[in-house]
Design a protein around this motif. Structure first.
Motif, PDB file in Angstrom:
ATOM      1  N   PHE A  69      17.265   8.716  -0.188  1.00 10.75           N
ATOM      2  CA  PHE A  69      16.262   7.802  -0.730  1.00 10.75           C
ATOM      3  C   PHE A  69      15.209   7.458   0.323  1.00 10.75           C
ATOM      4  CE2 PHE A  69      19.958   6.875  -3.537  1.00 10.75           C
ATOM      5  CZ  PHE A  69      19.384   7.290  -4.716  1.00 10.75           C
ATOM      6  N   LYS A  70      15.622   7.334   1.578  1.00 16.67           N
ATOM      7  CA  LYS A  70      14.649   7.031   2.631  1.00 16.67           C
ATOM      8  C   LYS A  70      13.662   8.190   2.808  1.00 16.67           C
ATOM      9  CE  LYS A  70      17.599   5.510   5.899  1.00 16.67           C
ATOM     10  NZ  LYS A  70      18.053   4.843   7.146  1.00 16.67           N
ATOM     11  N   GLU A  71      14.186   9.407   2.727  1.00 21.08           N
ATOM     12  CA  GLU A  71      13.298  10.564   2.837  1.00 21.08           C
ATOM     13  C   GLU A  71      12.317  10.611   1.668  1.00 21.08           C
ATOM     14  OE1 GLU A  71      15.837  13.941   3.070  1.00 21.08           O
ATOM     15  OE2 GLU A  71      16.624  13.411   5.063  1.00 21.08           O
ATOM     16  N   TYR A  72      12.798  10.286   0.478  1.00 21.72           N
ATOM     17  CA  TYR A  72      11.914  10.303  -0.695  1.00 21.72           C
ATOM     18  C   TYR A  72      10.865   9.196  -0.582  1.00 21.72           C
ATOM     19  CZ  TYR A  72      10.361  10.708  -5.491  1.00 21.72           C
ATOM     20  OH  TYR A  72       9.573  10.899  -6.608  1.00 21.72           O
ATOM     21  N   ILE A  73      11.267   8.021  -0.101  1.00 30.45           N
ATOM     22  CA  ILE A  73      10.316   6.914   0.085  1.00 30.45           C
ATOM     23  C   ILE A  73       9.240   7.301   1.087  1.00 30.45           C
ATOM     24  CG2 ILE A  73      10.089   4.606   1.077  1.00 30.45           C
ATOM     25  CD1 ILE A  73      12.798   3.927  -0.205  1.00 30.45           C
ATOM     26  N   GLN A  74       9.641   7.921   2.189  1.00 28.27           N
ATOM     27  CA  GLN A  74       8.660   8.340   3.205  1.00 28.27           C
ATOM     28  C   GLN A  74       7.685   9.357   2.634  1.00 28.27           C
ATOM     29  OE1 GLN A  74      11.413   9.461   6.406  1.00 28.27           O
ATOM     30  NE2 GLN A  74      10.503   7.862   7.675  1.00 28.27           N
ATOM     31  N   LEU A  75       8.199  10.262   1.820  1.00 27.06           N
ATOM     32  CA  LEU A  75       7.337  11.272   1.201  1.00 27.06           C
ATOM     33  C   LEU A  75       6.299  10.618   0.292  1.00 27.06           C
ATOM     34  CD1 LEU A  75       6.800  14.305   0.655  1.00 27.06           C
ATOM     35  CD2 LEU A  75       8.420  14.139  -1.247  1.00 27.06           C
ATOM     36  N   GLN A  76       6.735   9.658  -0.540  1.00 26.80           N
ATOM     37  CA  GLN A  76       5.813   8.971  -1.452  1.00 26.80           C
ATOM     38  C   GLN A  76       4.814   8.110  -0.688  1.00 26.80           C
ATOM     39  OE1 GLN A  76       5.961   9.899  -4.725  1.00 26.80           O
ATOM     40  NE2 GLN A  76       7.511  11.242  -3.826  1.00 26.80           N
ATOM     41  N   TRP A  77       5.299   7.457   0.369  1.00 26.28           N
ATOM     42  CA  TRP A  77       4.413   6.616   1.182  1.00 26.28           C
ATOM     43  C   TRP A  77       3.324   7.454   1.837  1.00 26.28           C
ATOM     44  CZ3 TRP A  77       2.190   2.346   2.732  1.00 26.28           C
ATOM     45  CH2 TRP A  77       1.623   2.301   3.992  1.00 26.28           C
ATOM     46  N   SER A  78       3.713   8.559   2.462  1.00 24.71           N
ATOM     47  CA  SER A  78       2.741   9.412   3.152  1.00 24.71           C
ATOM     48  C   SER A  78       1.726   9.987   2.173  1.00 24.71           C
ATOM     49  CB  SER A  78       3.466  10.549   3.882  1.00 24.71           C
ATOM     50  OG  SER A  78       4.319  10.035   4.872  1.00 24.71           O
ATOM     51  N   SER A  79       2.209  10.403   1.000  1.00 26.81           N
ATOM     52  CA  SER A  79       1.309  10.947  -0.009  1.00 26.81           C
ATOM     53  C   SER A  79       0.322   9.893  -0.482  1.00 26.81           C
ATOM     54  CB  SER A  79       2.127  11.475  -1.186  1.00 26.81           C
ATOM     55  OG  SER A  79       1.278  11.887  -2.231  1.00 26.81           O
ATOM     56  N   TRP A  80       0.812   8.665  -0.648  1.00 24.36           N
ATOM     57  CA  TRP A  80      -0.048   7.582  -1.136  1.00 24.36           C
ATOM     58  C   TRP A  80      -1.079   7.174  -0.092  1.00 24.36           C
ATOM     59  CZ3 TRP A  80      -0.499   2.467   0.681  1.00 24.36           C
ATOM     60  CH2 TRP A  80      -1.244   1.616  -0.140  1.00 24.36           C
ATOM     61  N   VAL A  81      -0.635   6.999   1.162  1.00 27.40           N
ATOM     62  CA  VAL A  81      -1.525   6.489   2.187  1.00 27.40           C
ATOM     63  C   VAL A  81      -2.669   7.464   2.467  1.00 27.40           C
ATOM     64  CG1 VAL A  81      -0.420   7.430   4.272  1.00 27.40           C
ATOM     65  CG2 VAL A  81      -1.500   5.171   4.354  1.00 27.40           C
ATOM     66  N   ASN A  82      -2.427   8.744   2.235  1.00 25.29           N
ATOM     67  CA  ASN A  82      -3.472   9.748   2.463  1.00 25.29           C
ATOM     68  C   ASN A  82      -4.526   9.744   1.362  1.00 25.29           C
ATOM     69  OD1 ASN A  82      -2.404  10.733   4.885  1.00 25.29           O
ATOM     70  ND2 ASN A  82      -1.001  12.107   3.795  1.00 25.29           N
ATOM     71  N   GLN A  83      -4.258   9.013   0.280  1.00 25.36           N
ATOM     72  CA  GLN A  83      -5.233   8.904  -0.808  1.00 25.36           C
ATOM     73  C   GLN A  83      -6.229   7.767  -0.584  1.00 25.36           C
ATOM     74  OE1 GLN A  83      -5.262  10.892  -3.687  1.00 25.36           O
ATOM     75  NE2 GLN A  83      -3.653  12.118  -2.723  1.00 25.36           N
TER      76      GLN A  83
END
Length: 616
Positions: A69-83
């Motif tokens: 879950f932490k890996e998935y959260i980091q993936l979503q966070w990084s994808s979002w912040v780059n937008q």
């Protein structure tokens, strides 16, 4: 900052990433709230750091979540912040820091989830009233170290409600979606609730096993997705399920709702209870679903069924729903029967939604706890009295009142029909179905005419309005061809229409929205038509309608309708008297209408308007 202001402003900030799935924004907001819970004013400090993304990732690693879950959260966070721009990211961090000064993080998060879920129905959120009824039914001992399972946990609103009310109960939650399970974990974290969470398709395999055996739980509660279509892989997994979860049967590919019931019951201990929130179609549909219901009845697993008020999921869905309550260890006095509860009239509606108030929730809870039979609300029905596994409570518990346009409000005495000699209509007539007309076959020069519901007005057929069709595959035309004196009954839609086909034409078929009734030697068509229009039959039809979107009257219910068995001479006398009197009344009405028109003309003449118009 008030919650409403926070929701409006944070949504504005998130717009920069709205080309991404809404779930991503929900995960990001939950992540930031979790970081702030982990370390007070962390968001304010991170907003001032040189590398916001790096600092956030560090904090995510410190969260007490499984690595997946932490890996998935980091993936979503990084994808979002780059937008977004760095300014927009900082705005979000500081906005949350400010909102948390006078609001709880879990409350902000739930409000954000609900507001972003509206109109999308990404993951249905079970209403609090449903959770309250289920919790009341389970009757958990607050000191008991029990176990709870939800195999379709979604965002976990039901599970968290249960966990907060019974903190000693161990939560075991499962969902097929990693997104939903991540949001579920974030919610639980903000609520200080612990749970075992598995991400796996429940229909294919259980999420909790030990030494090749499936774990079972004291309490199982599920609000599965409605009308789910089963994939080939899912069906194959069901047919080869090593845990024997589908001992009750496998539903059809097009209606998979009851597959979740099978899985839930498989995960219920021999002393446990289970509750399922389902669309009402699962209670009466035929085919594989009927066979599953028959097995549940035969095994005496169903303790109660509650028909709920409509529109509990408004404005997302108007589908009617019910609670299926199962008990693997029913008390002796409740064995061999089911408590049917018709709570459809216990809702409170406003312009947007329907809910069940506290008083009625307590009322339903008392009925379940004490096994109460309340007039027009609840009734015990013996398993042996249930025909064709028909489990809809409104079939057994109903109000004996009906409002008809012609008569107004009526109170009916259905038992009075038992005092006269009757026969099922299927013993007095034969039946045929309508033709499934397709618009692509419509042709003004077609060989056949098709009678539709709109072509019948006040019992009369408007022959001049019939649409013509060219039917290429006419192998079954004879099954749909209407004959002189056939009685036609509409079976689709809210209102019933009855007419008699009085014509020697042999080119007319009826649409699939009708059933054709061909009377035998003991029944006159005109007598049957008049009887079908009676209040008692209209009530019977209303009680046996099925379908949550478009009401439908099953032909089998028409066949079993009881009809008074009167001599033909008596039938002829009744029909003759009715027709003569009706003709006399019609003539008088025409005379009175003509008299009324003449009175108007005299009034116009007195006004001096005589020369302003001329009746041709």
């Amino acid at each position: 900052m008030e919650k409403e202001e926070f929701l409006w402003k944070i949504t504005e900030v998130m717009r920069g990433s709205m080309n991404q799935p809404l779930n991503k924004s929900i995960i990001v907001v939950g992540t930031l709230l979790a970081i702030e819970k982990e370390k007070k004013h962390a968001l304010k400090k991170i907003a001032q750091s040189q590398n916001v993304e790096l600092e956030i990732n560090k904090m995510i690693k410190q969260l007490d979540f499984e690595e997946t879950f932490k890996e998935y959260i980091q993936l979503q966070w990084s994808s979002w912040v780059n937008q977004l721009s760095s300014r927009e990211v900082n705005d979000a961090l500081l906005l949350m820091d400010k909102a948390l000064m006078n609001n709880l993080g879990n409350e902000l998060y739930d409000e954000f989830i609900v507001s972003n879920n509206q109109g999308n129905l990404m993951v249905p959120i079970t209403p609090n009233s449903i959770n309250t009824i289920v919790e009341s039914y389970f009757g958990v001992n607050e000191q008991q170290d029990a176990t709870f399972h939800d195999g379709t946990a979604g965002y976990g609103f039901s599970a968290s409600s249960f966990g907060r009310k019974y903190p000693k109960v161990c939560l075991n939650l499962q969902d097929v979606s990693i997104e939903a399970a991540t949001i579920l974990n974030l919610r639980l974290y903000l609520l200080d609730l612990k749970a075992n969470v598995a991400v796996v398709d429940l229909l294919k395999e259980p999420g909790f096993t030990h030494e090749n055996e499936m774990k079972q739980f004291d309490y199982v509660s599920m609000s599965p997705p409605w009308g789910v279509k089963l994939s080939e892989m899912q069906v194959a997994a069901m047919e080869n399920d090593t845990f024997n979860r589908y001992v009750y049967g496998i539903p059809s590919r097009s209606q998979g709702d009851l597959a979740f019931v099978s899985c839930g019951l498989g995960a219920t201990k021999s002393s446990g209870k289970a509750a399922f929130w389902l669309p009402t179609g699962t209670l009466f549909r035929s085919g594989p679903e009927q066979k599953i219901r028959e097995r549940l009845i035969a095994l005496d697993l169903i303790e109660a069924i509650i028909l709920l008020p409509n529109n509990l999921l408004a404005p997302h869905s108007a589908i009617s729903s019910a609670l299926l309550l199962c008990n693997k260890s029913k008390t002796k006095d409740q064995q061999g029967k089911i408590l049917m509860v018709n709570a459809s009239g216990l809702g409170t509606s406003n312009k947007r939604e329907t809910s069940i108030n506290e008083k009625n929730l307590q009322f339903i809870g008392d009925i379940l706890e004490h096994g109460l039979e309340k007039e027009e609300i609840s009734k015990f029905v013996s398993n042996t009295d249930i025909q064709e596994a028909q489990l809809s409570p409104e079939t057994y518990v109903y109000k004996t009142e009906i409002e008809l346009e012609e008569y107004g409000e009526l109170e009916l005495n259905t038992s009075a029909l038992e005092e006269i000699e009757t026969l099922p209509l299927k013993e007095l007539a034969t039946f045929y179905r309508g033709y499934n007309a397709s618009t692509k076959d419509e042709d003004e020069n077609g060989e056949y005419a098709v009678l539709k519901i709109a072509d019948v007005i006040k019992g009369e057929i408007l022959f001049e309005n019939l649409s013509r069709y060219t039917i290429k595959n006419n192998a079954k035309i004879e099954n749909n061809r209407i004959q002189n004196n056939d009685v036609l009954l509409s079976i689709r839609g809210a209102n019933r229409k009855v007419s008699i086909f009085q014509s020697d034409r042999d080119d007319v078929l009826m649409s699939q929205n009708f059933v054709g009734i061909r009377c035998g030697n003991l029944l006159l068509p005109d007598f049957l038509k008049l009887y079908l229009e009676s209040p008692i039959v209209q009530f019977y039809f209303l009680k046996h309608m099925t379908g949550s979107t478009i009401p439908n009257l099953p032909i089998k219910e028409v066949k079993t309708l009881l009809v008074p068995l009167l001599p033909l001479a008596k039938q002829e006398a009744i029909v003759k008297h009715y027709k003569e009197e009706t003709a006399y009344i019609s003539k008088k009405i025409q005379e009175l209408q003509l008299q009324q028109k003449q009175l108007k003309l005299e009034a116009f003449e007195q006004m001096g308007l005589k020369n302003t118009f001329h009746i041709k």
